[in-house]
Design a protein around this motif. Sequence first.
Motif, PDB file in Angstrom:
ATOM      1  N   ILE A 292       0.853  -1.183   0.000  1.00 32.35           N
ATOM      2  CA  ILE A 292       0.000   0.000   0.000  1.00 32.35           C
ATOM      3  C   ILE A 292       0.889   1.233   0.000  1.00 32.35           C
ATOM      4  O   ILE A 292       1.922   1.283   0.687  1.00 32.35           O
ATOM      5  N   ALA A 293       0.535   2.213  -0.809  1.00 28.53           N
ATOM      6  CA  ALA A 293       1.414   3.361  -1.003  1.00 28.53           C
ATOM      7  C   ALA A 293       1.470   4.269   0.226  1.00 28.53           C
ATOM      8  O   ALA A 293       2.531   4.795   0.570  1.00 28.53           O
ATOM      9  N   ASP A 294       0.322   4.483   0.905  1.00 26.62           N
ATOM     10  CA  ASP A 294       0.266   5.431   2.023  1.00 26.62           C
ATOM     11  C   ASP A 294      -0.323   4.725   3.232  1.00 26.62           C
ATOM     12  O   ASP A 294      -1.536   4.596   3.371  1.00 26.62           O
ATOM     13  N   GLU A 295       0.525   4.274   4.114  1.00 26.53           N
ATOM     14  CA  GLU A 295       0.053   3.515   5.262  1.00 26.53           C
ATOM     15  C   GLU A 295      -0.568   4.404   6.339  1.00 26.53           C
ATOM     16  O   GLU A 295      -1.045   3.895   7.354  1.00 26.53           O
ATOM     17  N   SER A 296      -0.567   5.710   6.117  1.00 29.34           N
ATOM     18  CA  SER A 296      -1.319   6.576   7.041  1.00 29.34           C
ATOM     19  C   SER A 296      -2.804   6.595   6.674  1.00 29.34           C
ATOM     20  O   SER A 296      -3.643   6.997   7.477  1.00 29.34           O
ATOM     21  N   THR A 324      -5.996 -13.791  -0.207  1.00 28.00           N
ATOM     22  CA  THR A 324      -6.846 -12.670   0.193  1.00 28.00           C
ATOM     23  C   THR A 324      -6.083 -11.747   1.130  1.00 28.00           C
ATOM     24  O   THR A 324      -5.408 -12.211   2.064  1.00 28.00           O
ATOM     25  N   ILE A 325      -6.188 -10.446   0.875  1.00 30.42           N
ATOM     26  CA  ILE A 325      -5.679  -9.468   1.828  1.00 30.42           C
ATOM     27  C   ILE A 325      -6.876  -8.734   2.433  1.00 30.42           C
ATOM     28  O   ILE A 325      -7.973  -8.702   1.855  1.00 30.42           O
ATOM     29  N   TYR A 326      -6.650  -8.132   3.607  1.00 28.59           N
ATOM     30  CA  TYR A 326      -7.689  -7.353   4.294  1.00 28.59           C
ATOM     31  C   TYR A 326      -7.238  -5.900   4.330  1.00 28.59           C
ATOM     32  O   TYR A 326      -6.172  -5.580   4.860  1.00 28.59           O
ATOM     33  N   LEU A 327      -8.067  -5.066   3.717  1.00 27.73           N
ATOM     34  CA  LEU A 327      -7.805  -3.636   3.651  1.00 27.73           C
ATOM     35  C   LEU A 327      -8.415  -2.971   4.874  1.00 27.73           C
ATOM     36  O   LEU A 327      -9.613  -3.081   5.126  1.00 27.73           O
ATOM     37  N   THR A 335      -5.407   6.500  -1.743  1.00 23.47           N
ATOM     38  CA  THR A 335      -4.077   5.925  -1.896  1.00 23.47           C
ATOM     39  C   THR A 335      -4.174   4.811  -2.933  1.00 23.47           C
ATOM     40  O   THR A 335      -5.198   4.662  -3.607  1.00 23.47           O
ATOM     41  N   THR A 336      -3.119   4.020  -3.090  1.00 27.60           N
ATOM     42  CA  THR A 336      -3.132   2.910  -4.054  1.00 27.60           C
ATOM     43  C   THR A 336      -2.527   1.670  -3.441  1.00 27.60           C
ATOM     44  O   THR A 336      -1.714   1.745  -2.504  1.00 27.60           O
ATOM     45  N   ILE A 337      -2.919   0.525  -4.001  1.00 31.51           N
ATOM     46  CA  ILE A 337      -2.312  -0.767  -3.675  1.00 31.51           C
ATOM     47  C   ILE A 337      -1.700  -1.311  -4.960  1.00 31.51           C
ATOM     48  O   ILE A 337      -2.321  -1.242  -6.028  1.00 31.51           O
ATOM     49  N   ASP A 347       0.256  -4.939 -11.150  1.00 30.14           N
ATOM     50  CA  ASP A 347      -1.048  -4.299 -11.216  1.00 30.14           C
ATOM     51  C   ASP A 347      -1.185  -3.364 -10.025  1.00 30.14           C
ATOM     52  O   ASP A 347      -0.521  -3.543  -8.989  1.00 30.14           O
ATOM     53  N   SER A 348      -2.008  -2.347 -10.183  1.00 29.36           N
ATOM     54  CA  SER A 348      -2.285  -1.447  -9.071  1.00 29.36           C
ATOM     55  C   SER A 348      -3.754  -1.047  -9.115  1.00 29.36           C
ATOM     56  O   SER A 348      -4.399  -1.111 -10.175  1.00 29.36           O
ATOM     57  N   THR A 349      -4.270  -0.646  -7.988  1.00 37.62           N
ATOM     58  CA  THR A 349      -5.671  -0.246  -7.907  1.00 37.62           C
ATOM     59  C   THR A 349      -5.810   0.921  -6.944  1.00 37.62           C
ATOM     60  O   THR A 349      -4.993   1.079  -6.016  1.00 37.62           O
ATOM     61  N   SER A 350      -6.831   1.743  -7.146  1.00 39.22           N
ATOM     62  CA  SER A 350      -7.047   2.906  -6.288  1.00 39.22           C
ATOM     63  C   SER A 350      -7.830   2.508  -5.035  1.00 39.22           C
ATOM     64  O   SER A 350      -8.722   1.660  -5.077  1.00 39.22           O
ATOM     65  N   ILE A 351      -7.474   3.124  -3.933  1.00 40.69           N
ATOM     66  CA  ILE A 351      -8.132   2.894  -2.645  1.00 40.69           C
ATOM     67  C   ILE A 351      -8.687   4.233  -2.151  1.00 40.69           C
ATOM     68  O   ILE A 351      -7.974   5.237  -2.113  1.00 40.69           O
ATOM     69  N   THR A 352      -9.947   4.212  -1.771  1.00 43.01           N
ATOM     70  CA  THR A 352     -10.574   5.407  -1.194  1.00 43.01           C
ATOM     71  C   THR A 352     -11.085   5.086   0.203  1.00 43.01           C
ATOM     72  O   THR A 352     -11.759   4.060   0.403  1.00 43.01           O
ATOM     73  N   VAL A 353     -10.719   5.915   1.157  1.00 44.07           N
ATOM     74  CA  VAL A 353     -11.193   5.744   2.539  1.00 44.07           C
ATOM     75  C   VAL A 353     -12.233   6.844   2.815  1.00 44.07           C
ATOM     76  O   VAL A 353     -11.952   8.035   2.642  1.00 44.07           O
ATOM     77  N   GLN A 354     -13.419   6.410   3.223  1.00 36.87           N
ATOM     78  CA  GLN A 354     -14.530   7.340   3.467  1.00 36.87           C
ATOM     79  C   GLN A 354     -14.958   7.273   4.937  1.00 36.87           C
ATOM     80  O   GLN A 354     -14.539   6.363   5.670  1.00 36.87           O
ATOM     81  N   PRO A 355     -15.815   8.216   5.354  1.00 33.48           N
ATOM     82  CA  PRO A 355     -16.287   8.176   6.756  1.00 33.48           C
ATOM     83  C   PRO A 355     -17.051   6.884   7.041  1.00 33.48           C
ATOM     84  O   PRO A 355     -17.546   6.200   6.136  1.00 33.48           O
ATOM     85  N   SER A 356     -17.208   6.594   8.318  1.00 32.84           N
ATOM     86  CA  SER A 356     -17.982   5.430   8.743  1.00 32.84           C
ATOM     87  C   SER A 356     -18.864   5.822   9.924  1.00 32.84           C
ATOM     88  O   SER A 356     -18.629   6.831  10.588  1.00 32.84           O
TER      89      SER A 356
END
Length: 397
Positions: A292-296, A324-327, A335-337, A347-356
Amino acid sequence: DSSLRLVGSEMCIRDRLSTNLPGTTPGTANIEVIPAPPINFGNSTIGDDLQFSLNGSLDEPAPAGGVTVTITSADPSRLLIAPNSTTAGTPSITRTVNAGTTGIGQVYFQALDDTGTVEFTSSAPGYATDTSTVTLVPSGIDINSPGSINTTSFSNPTNVQLCSWRLNPSTLARVQSQQIRAGFSVAIPIETDDASVGVMTVSPVTLNGGANCVSGAGGTAFDPVGAGVTTISITQPAGFQVPAARQSIEATVTAPNVNLPTSSIIGEDLQRSINISLQSAPPSPVDVTVTIADESRALISNDNTVVGGKTVTFVGVAGTSVGTIYLQGLAAGATTISASAPGYNSDSTSITVQPSGFDINSPGAINTQTFANNTSVQVCVWRLDPTTLARQQSHNL
């Protein structure tokens, strides 16, 4: 009258021989002196540190008992002579021609210079000496085959053939492939310009005397590593000129893919699973690394009960299913994985973190009696729309 035929080295002459001795009948005889039969070799052109063979012959069959032919270089510092393709040359050699035959056989001439001419003579008792000329020219090494390489990252190495050539002294174009002279060998460096795409199995490559090309078990091959394009180039050994063409070729390597989902969205402090696969199974087990590019922003783990980190490695993957990985979301943002494996396209994919947020998922309302059993209330955690805070998808903490 009678005739007498003599063989000599002079030009043909004719005369008459007369006898007039007491008590004899006078008579005459014709005398004809003709040139000795020639030895035939002919001229040749040879590249520096190369060798080339000529077939010599007698113009007339050898007499009873055979004849010895001597072939001699006029300048042994620039031209040597050998009886076969595997023997280092000397200033002079001899060949025996059997009675009734004319063939001298193959004689190898070895050049030690790249300019000028050198004469050689061929002589034998009863035959006219022959003088022939060898022209000395530059030589060079080329990549003779293939013209280019198209392969895959999992393919076997592709053989690359290197050959020695005599060159046109003006243009350095290839003219004729000739052997490296016997008793001599050359080391030819050959490299790729991108080792991540592929490497050569052997460098430098040795081309030994008596051979004009090297490939296969005694040569080198292009061993693919990963997808891309690389240039394979040779460097000329000392004393060899750079030919006008075929000093490099391109090698194109294609590879199967590591597969990630096109994108993933996760809520803060939530986690979700992501499956990873390979487009095709590897020929031997490989390690697949996920980062993962940004572990923060988020972490990854291969265990849903363990706090993740920056990298997960799946060791010894032998099939198309990696695992399987757990995000695990940490803070809102993007960020990206990326996922990679030797011999595969990453390969890479975009990751978006939203409110919960939490909600009362069920029931929608409660109607009960004072003496009824307790009514269960289900509370769930959700990923929320960052604008409206509407529920989007329920994930695990």
